[in-house]
Design a protein around this motif. Structure first.
Motif, PDB file in Angstrom:
ATOM      1  N   VAL A 142       1.127  -0.942  -0.171  1.00 34.59           N
ATOM      2  CA  VAL A 142      -0.051   0.209   0.174  1.00 34.59           C
ATOM      3  C   VAL A 142       0.950   1.323  -0.226  1.00 34.59           C
ATOM      4  O   VAL A 142       1.668   1.906   1.246  1.00 34.59           O
ATOM      5  CB  VAL A 142      -1.105  -0.186   1.054  1.00 34.59           C
ATOM      6  CG1 VAL A 142      -1.706   0.900   1.080  1.00 34.59           C
ATOM      7  CG2 VAL A 142      -1.686  -1.232   1.721  1.00 34.59           C
ATOM      8  N   VAL A 143       0.353   2.219  -0.958  1.00 38.12           N
ATOM      9  CA  VAL A 143       1.304   3.895  -0.335  1.00 38.12           C
ATOM     10  C   VAL A 143       0.307   4.911  -1.238  1.00 38.12           C
ATOM     11  O   VAL A 143      -1.284   4.085  -1.545  1.00 38.12           O
ATOM     12  CB  VAL A 143       2.389   3.264  -2.377  1.00 38.12           C
ATOM     13  CG1 VAL A 143       3.225   2.758  -1.536  1.00 38.12           C
ATOM     14  CG2 VAL A 143       1.442   3.617  -3.178  1.00 38.12           C
ATOM     15  N   SER A 144       1.119   6.297  -0.215  1.00 40.60           N
ATOM     16  CA  SER A 144       0.195   6.915  -0.861  1.00 40.60           C
ATOM     17  C   SER A 144      -0.320   7.757  -2.977  1.00 40.60           C
ATOM     18  O   SER A 144       0.738   7.138  -3.376  1.00 40.60           O
ATOM     19  CB  SER A 144       0.671   8.027   0.012  1.00 40.60           C
ATOM     20  OG  SER A 144       0.709   7.781   1.433  1.00 40.60           O
ATOM     21  N   GLY A 145      -1.233   8.210  -2.709  1.00 42.05           N
ATOM     22  CA  GLY A 145      -0.667   8.556  -4.250  1.00 42.05           C
ATOM     23  C   GLY A 145      -0.400   9.651  -4.635  1.00 42.05           C
ATOM     24  O   GLY A 145       0.030  10.405  -3.517  1.00 42.05           O
ATOM     25  N   GLY A 146      -0.056  10.672  -5.594  1.00 41.68           N
ATOM     26  CA  GLY A 146       0.198  11.515  -5.623  1.00 41.68           C
ATOM     27  C   GLY A 146      -1.139  12.631  -5.982  1.00 41.68           C
ATOM     28  O   GLY A 146      -2.013  12.488  -5.846  1.00 41.68           O
ATOM     29  N   ALA A 147      -0.294  13.618  -7.074  1.00 43.20           N
ATOM     30  CA  ALA A 147      -1.497  15.187  -7.083  1.00 43.20           C
ATOM     31  C   ALA A 147      -2.597  14.861  -8.609  1.00 43.20           C
ATOM     32  O   ALA A 147      -3.763  15.318  -8.610  1.00 43.20           O
ATOM     33  CB  ALA A 147      -1.034  16.037  -7.582  1.00 43.20           C
ATOM     34  N   ASP A 148      -2.406  13.936  -9.195  1.00 37.39           N
ATOM     35  CA  ASP A 148      -3.208  13.529 -10.490  1.00 37.39           C
ATOM     36  C   ASP A 148      -2.879  12.402 -10.637  1.00 37.39           C
ATOM     37  O   ASP A 148      -2.271  10.997 -10.055  1.00 37.39           O
ATOM     38  CB  ASP A 148      -2.857  13.908 -11.535  1.00 37.39           C
ATOM     39  CG  ASP A 148      -1.579  13.904 -12.035  1.00 37.39           C
ATOM     40  OD1 ASP A 148      -0.785  12.878 -11.496  1.00 37.39           O
ATOM     41  OD2 ASP A 148      -0.864  14.953 -13.291  1.00 37.39           O
ATOM     42  N   ARG A 149      -3.529  11.281 -11.745  1.00 39.15           N
ATOM     43  CA  ARG A 149      -3.337   9.423 -11.927  1.00 39.15           C
ATOM     44  C   ARG A 149      -2.278   8.919 -11.582  1.00 39.15           C
ATOM     45  O   ARG A 149      -1.752   8.333 -12.088  1.00 39.15           O
ATOM     46  CB  ARG A 149      -4.425   9.717 -12.567  1.00 39.15           C
ATOM     47  CG  ARG A 149      -4.947   7.874 -12.620  1.00 39.15           C
ATOM     48  CD  ARG A 149      -6.107   7.594 -14.060  1.00 39.15           C
ATOM     49  NE  ARG A 149      -6.044   6.262 -14.586  1.00 39.15           N
ATOM     50  CZ  ARG A 149      -5.476   4.937 -14.845  1.00 39.15           C
ATOM     51  NH1 ARG A 149      -4.281   5.448 -15.102  1.00 39.15           N
ATOM     52  NH2 ARG A 149      -6.032   3.986 -14.555  1.00 39.15           N
ATOM     53  N   THR A 150      -1.552  10.136 -13.127  1.00 40.15           N
ATOM     54  CA  THR A 150      -0.373   9.804 -13.338  1.00 40.15           C
ATOM     55  C   THR A 150       1.092   9.610 -12.516  1.00 40.15           C
ATOM     56  O   THR A 150       1.194   8.428 -12.484  1.00 40.15           O
ATOM     57  CB  THR A 150       0.118  10.527 -14.662  1.00 40.15           C
ATOM     58  OG1 THR A 150      -0.743  10.666 -15.721  1.00 40.15           O
ATOM     59  CG2 THR A 150       1.472  10.818 -15.222  1.00 40.15           C
ATOM     60  N   ALA A 151       1.089  10.871 -11.490  1.00 38.68           N
ATOM     61  CA  ALA A 151       1.581  10.184 -10.121  1.00 38.68           C
ATOM     62  C   ALA A 151       1.328   9.028  -9.001  1.00 38.68           C
ATOM     63  O   ALA A 151       2.309   8.836  -8.856  1.00 38.68           O
ATOM     64  CB  ALA A 151       1.274  11.360  -9.929  1.00 38.68           C
ATOM     65  N   SER A 152      -0.058   9.048  -8.965  1.00 41.06           N
ATOM     66  CA  SER A 152      -0.627   8.278  -8.357  1.00 41.06           C
ATOM     67  C   SER A 152       0.194   6.368  -8.936  1.00 41.06           C
ATOM     68  O   SER A 152       0.673   5.667  -7.942  1.00 41.06           O
ATOM     69  CB  SER A 152      -1.753   7.932  -8.101  1.00 41.06           C
ATOM     70  OG  SER A 152      -2.512   9.384  -7.100  1.00 41.06           O
ATOM     71  N   VAL A 153      -0.040   6.233 -10.218  1.00 46.30           N
ATOM     72  CA  VAL A 153       0.150   5.177 -11.043  1.00 46.30           C
ATOM     73  C   VAL A 153       2.184   5.283 -10.400  1.00 46.30           C
ATOM     74  O   VAL A 153       2.600   3.979 -10.324  1.00 46.30           O
ATOM     75  CB  VAL A 153      -0.035   5.036 -12.470  1.00 46.30           C
ATOM     76  CG1 VAL A 153       0.906   4.130 -12.812  1.00 46.30           C
ATOM     77  CG2 VAL A 153      -1.266   5.118 -12.436  1.00 46.30           C
TER      78      VAL A 153
END
Length: 237
Positions: free
Chosen positions: A72-83
């Motif tokens: 489990v990891v924290s997401g980013g500012a948008d979808r691309t950053a989260s991936v």
């Protein structure tokens, strides 16, 4: 080839109108995310399941999901950053990466298998998709129609989207953002193959979609119960 699945669940899902992020909204007493993971772990060859969630939900996610494959990891500012955050924690031996939306929580395992098989056969990027039923118009900023694409050539793209890991890492290193990872591959000038998707891979975005999810789960539960009862009755004869 070893397979990892990155499940994107970091969006707030404001259009759904719930006080919790969309992936944590419940259907049948379990979150959309849990339903998605249930199907992912049924896919042969998956060695790692990376779930990308809002930072405040990391600990809750560890407690919510029960699989030894989990990261489990924290997401980013948008979808691309989260991936990208999900890709950063993949184990070294993974060769095939699937990127999946938690909101497409009822995607059947056989869609995952078809995507993996296509990547293993040599495609660097593979997406599931369905033929477009409606006529689609391209319009300009003033709302005027520019053209009408041939419907036979159009596909509504779903997830999981599958990639050769080296190619996906290269796409993300470009620094480009997109609404899906296949678009990043297209930007590199590389081919993306489309394989048949599923009506069950719909995305839960609006309250109507959530109603559909409840209906799908109710139908699935009823069918399973009927099949089990029928099998038990035959065995008792």
């Amino acid at each position: 080839m070893s397979v990892a699945v990155v499940i994107v669940a970091a969006g707030l899902g404001t259009r759904l109108g719930h006080p919790v992020p969309k992936a944590f909204v419940e259907v049948g007493g379990r979150s959309l995310l849990a339903h998605a993971v249930d199907r992912v772990v049924q896919v042969p060859g998956v060695d790692q399941v990376v779930v990308v969630v809002p930072d405040a939900f990391v600990e809750d996610t560890w407690a919510l999901l029960d699989t030894p494959l989990l990261t489990v990891v924290s997401g980013g500012a948008d979808r691309t950053a989260s991936v990208a955050a999900g890709l950063s924690v993949l184990v070294e031996h993974v060769d095939v990466v699937l990127v999946h939306d938690a909101a497409r929580c009822f995607t059947p395992p056989d869609v995952f298998e078809a995507v993996v098989a296509a990547v293993r056969s040599g495609d660097v990027a593979v997406v599931p998709g369905l033929p477009v039923i409606d006529t689609v118009k391209e319009v300009d900023a003033d709302g005027l129609v520019r053209r009408t694409p041939a419907r036979a050539s159009l596909r509504a793209v779903q997830t999981p989207q599958g990639f050769d890991r080296v190619t996906l890492d290269r796409a993300h290193a470009s620094g480009t953002s997109a609404t899906d990872d296949a678009a990043l591959i297209e930007a590199l000038g590389l081919p993306v193959r489309v394989v048949p998707g599923s009506d069950l891979a719909f995305k839960v975005t609006t309250p109507d979609d959530l109603d559909r999810a409840h209906a799908v789960l109710t139908t699935s539960t009823t069918t399973t119960s009927t099949t089990t009862t029928s099998t038990t009755s035959r065995s008792a004869r």
